[in-house]
Design a protein around this motif. Structure first.
Motif, mmCIF file in Angstrom:
data_model
loop_
_atom_site.group_PDB
_atom_site.id
_atom_site.type_symbol
_atom_site.label_atom_id
_atom_site.label_comp_id
_atom_site.label_asym_id
_atom_site.label_seq_id
_atom_site.Cartn_x
_atom_site.Cartn_y
_atom_site.Cartn_z
ATOM 1 N N SER A 22 -1.116 8.488 5.810
ATOM 2 C CA SER A 22 -0.870 8.551 7.250
ATOM 3 C C SER A 22 -1.406 7.266 7.862
ATOM 4 C CB SER A 22 -1.550 9.771 7.885
ATOM 5 O OG SER A 22 -2.957 9.621 7.873
ATOM 6 N N VAL A 23 -0.933 6.945 9.040
ATOM 7 C CA VAL A 23 -1.347 5.703 9.700
ATOM 8 C C VAL A 23 -1.747 6.008 11.132
ATOM 9 C CG1 VAL A 23 0.092 4.239 8.242
ATOM 10 C CG2 VAL A 23 1.022 5.141 10.368
ATOM 11 N N SER A 24 -2.663 5.203 11.666
ATOM 12 C CA SER A 24 -3.163 5.428 13.017
ATOM 13 C C SER A 24 -2.185 4.958 14.072
ATOM 14 C CB SER A 24 -4.511 4.722 13.210
ATOM 15 O OG SER A 24 -4.375 3.321 13.053
ATOM 16 N N SER A 25 -1.317 4.003 13.735
ATOM 17 C CA SER A 25 -0.380 3.469 14.723
ATOM 18 C C SER A 25 0.762 2.755 14.030
ATOM 19 C CB SER A 25 -1.099 2.488 15.664
ATOM 20 O OG SER A 25 -1.660 1.415 14.930
ATOM 21 N N VAL A 70 0.841 -1.201 0.000
ATOM 22 C CA VAL A 70 0.000 0.000 0.000
ATOM 23 C C VAL A 70 0.875 1.250 0.000
ATOM 24 C CG1 VAL A 70 -1.679 1.335 1.331
ATOM 25 C CG2 VAL A 70 -1.959 -1.139 1.102
ATOM 26 N N ALA A 71 1.938 1.241 0.810
ATOM 27 C CA ALA A 71 2.844 2.380 0.852
ATOM 28 C C ALA A 71 3.479 2.614 -0.522
ATOM 29 C CB ALA A 71 3.926 2.158 1.906
ATOM 30 N N GLU A 72 3.885 1.542 -1.191
ATOM 31 C CA GLU A 72 4.481 1.652 -2.526
ATOM 32 C C GLU A 72 3.462 2.190 -3.523
ATOM 33 O OE1 GLU A 72 7.354 1.933 -5.046
ATOM 34 O OE2 GLU A 72 7.792 0.951 -3.113
ATOM 35 N N HIS A 73 2.213 1.753 -3.401
ATOM 36 C CA HIS A 73 1.145 2.245 -4.284
ATOM 37 C C HIS A 73 0.966 3.750 -4.107
ATOM 38 C CE1 HIS A 73 -2.497 1.784 -6.723
ATOM 39 N NE2 HIS A 73 -3.131 2.557 -5.851
ATOM 40 N N CYS A 74 1.035 4.201 -2.867
ATOM 41 C CA CYS A 74 0.882 5.629 -2.593
ATOM 42 C C CYS A 74 2.054 6.424 -3.167
ATOM 43 C CB CYS A 74 0.768 5.870 -1.089
ATOM 44 S SG CYS A 74 -0.787 5.303 -0.379
ATOM 45 N N ILE A 75 3.252 5.870 -3.083
ATOM 46 C CA ILE A 75 4.423 6.537 -3.659
ATOM 47 C C ILE A 75 4.270 6.668 -5.170
ATOM 48 C CG2 ILE A 75 6.901 6.329 -4.072
ATOM 49 C CD1 ILE A 75 7.083 4.919 -1.309
ATOM 50 N N GLU A 76 3.869 5.577 -5.818
ATOM 51 C CA GLU A 76 3.728 5.564 -7.280
ATOM 52 C C GLU A 76 2.653 6.527 -7.759
ATOM 53 O OE1 GLU A 76 2.929 1.549 -8.314
ATOM 54 O OE2 GLU A 76 4.960 0.824 -7.850
ATOM 55 N N ASP A 90 11.431 0.680 5.515
ATOM 56 C CA ASP A 90 11.929 1.789 4.699
ATOM 57 C C ASP A 90 10.835 2.339 3.794
ATOM 58 O OD1 ASP A 90 14.631 2.867 4.736
ATOM 59 O OD2 ASP A 90 15.299 0.806 4.547
ATOM 60 N N THR A 91 10.093 1.429 3.174
ATOM 61 C CA THR A 91 9.054 1.850 2.222
ATOM 62 C C THR A 91 7.980 2.678 2.911
ATOM 63 O OG1 THR A 91 9.415 -0.157 0.921
ATOM 64 C CG2 THR A 91 7.369 1.041 0.528
#
Length: 491
Positions: free
Chosen positions: A285-288, A273-279, A296-297
């Protein structure tokens, strides 16, 4: 709908209107049914609009067709309580459904009922009073007080059984008929695999105008102080492809997303999901964050999302305390997370700690200060410590443990403060009086629930009563204090 007729009501009406005007709905959820249900989140709009329970209930109830569900939020200055969906006053609704997630919110439930002269005890209501429903996180571990107040308590996640019962309600039904239709056979919490997402976004939410996606529910960590791992059911996660689809489907509406779970970094697809957001250029943001599984990603994605601070939760000051809490993290894990934050350009960090367990030692607390100073030495210009006293909760391994006395906690707070009179380090201690009230409400039994309600109905401040009850609970648990330390301290 009755329009406001006095200056105070107009002020309240305009305040609600202003917040409502700033909202943007992602999904149309207007209900047109004859059964009017007030969805009441007994905390501020800022908190309630960020709770996905508000969004799920609003959507699911209005999908029934026969129901018209509308939102209300708590404000101690409100008297009329206007709907955030149609500006209709609360007293025009026949069913009031409270979603109670925090112990202190129970006081707000009582305040709302008192303002409308609705008896707090369910057996004292008559045919002209609204039907009171209670649900939310409080029902997972102690609903003793709620069962005295609510005509119907729905335990756990929203169930199809409850929705079927509500769909069978007709607006002409008498109060007893409505209650009979809404009562379910669940005496233990119901757990659902259906996860939630935002219906609307608001810049006035505590998460800002982010589209929230629940990626997980439940927790397999089993930290000894936490209800989530012991009472919220088995861990269940949303497929990463579904998260991508949700994000992409609203990308024309917003590119700002927040992931919600008991521990987001335990979500199996977090890096994807983090990589998808970067692309895609999405802000994330995350709750915890669980500090031993930060990648790293993920950190790269958070930094690219213009976040200037990240949050970790060591919880225990020393390794002895972290082991006693069953956190499963080491000092090395904490330092690695801090190093990763600096690597990605973060200069601000927030760390959550629990202090004041009855088996804690002074040297355990001293290590809290040492870690804060270590973070400063690594180049963090702002180190915020959020410090909360341990509040033993039902349903956890600590449920029979006493809470440390207020005098002891005040002493510990003073100790920690004296160690950290350092520029760039900020200490945020939870109110000890509120913590003691929270402990009392979390552990309250049937008889004390009735006693409390009797006092609140007479307009008596409940704080002294709850303080007395907290002390009584601790007195009964004194044998644990004498003989139970070794079991939990890891010594």
């Amino acid at each position: 709908m009755r329009k406001p007729r006095d200056k105070r009501s107009w002020s309240e009406y305009e305040q609600v209107s202003s917040l409502k005007f700033r909202e943007r709905f992602v999904t149309e959820v207007s209900g047109f049914g004859d059964v009017r249900v007030a969805l009441i989140y007994p905390n501020s709009y800022e908190v309630g609009s960020a709770s996905l329970s508000t969004h799920v209930l609003l959507r699911k109830l209005n999908e029934l067709g026969s129901v018209r569900a509308e939102r209300f939020f708590y404000n101690k200055d409100f008297l009329k309580y206007y709907s955030f969906d149609s500006l209709t006053p609360l007293d025009e609704f026949k069913i009031w459904a409270f979603s109670v997630h925090f112990e202190l919110d129970l006081m707000n439930v009582f305040d709302i009922l008192n303002k409308f002269s609705v008896p707090l005890r369910k057996e004292e209501r008559n045919e002209f009073h609204p039907v009171i429903i209670a649900g939310g996180a409080m029902t997972y571990f102690n609903d003793n007080l709620l069962t005295e107040v609510a005509d119907v308590v729905h335990r756990g996640d929203l169930s199809e059984e409850f929705l079927d019962g509500l769909s069978a309600v007709d607006h002409w039904m008498h109060r007893k008929e409505i209650i009979a239709s809404l009562e379910t056979e669940h005496v233990t919490p119901f757990f659902s695999d259906v996860l939630g997402e935002s219906v609307f976004i608001s810049p006035d939410s505590v998460f800002g105008d982010r589209y929230l996606i629940e990626v997980g529910r439940g927790c397999f960590r089993k930290c000894r102080f936490c209800v989530a791992g012991h009472r919220y059911g088995r861990p269940r996660f949303r497929k990463s492809d579904e998260v991508f689809d949700l994000m992409d489907s609203v990308a024309d509406f917003t590119n700002r997303f927040g992931l919600v779970a008991a521990t987001v970094t335990d979500y199996p697809g977090i890096d994807e999901v983090a990589e998808h957001c970067i692309e895609k250029g999405y802000e994330l943001s995350v709750s915890s964050l669980r500090l031993d599984s930060v990648s790293d990603t993920l950190m790269k994605s958070l930094r690219l999302s213009n976040q200037s601070i990240f949050t970790i939760a060591p919880e225990g000051g020393s390794q002895r305390m972290r082991d006693a809490f069953a956190k499963g993290i080491s000092r090395g894990d904490i330092l690695s997370a801090l190093e990763l934050g600096r690597k990605h350009g973060f200069r601000r960090v927030k760390m959550y700690y629990i202090y004041g367990a009855v088996f804690e030692r002074r040297e355990d607390r001293q290590e809290i200060a040492e870690m804060a100073l270590q973070a400063s030495s690594m180049g963090y210009t702002s180190v915020v410590l959020s410090l909360n006293p341990l509040i033993p909760k039902p349903g956890t391994p600590f449920e029979e443990m006493p809470m440390e006395s207020l005098s002891g906690l005040r002493k510990y707070e003073k100790e920690i403060r004296s160690e950290l009179l350092v520029e760039g380090v900020k200490l945020d201690f939870e109110s000890l009086k509120e913590s003691q009230v929270q402990f009392a409400l979390a552990n309250i039994d049937k008889s004390h629930s009735r006693e409390l309600l009797a006092h609140v109905e007479r307009g008596v401040d409940p704080t002294p009563i709850l303080k007395k009850y907290a002390e009584e609970v601790n007195s009964k648990r004194k044998e644990w204090k004498k003989h139970g330390k070794e079991e939990y301290s890891g010594c």
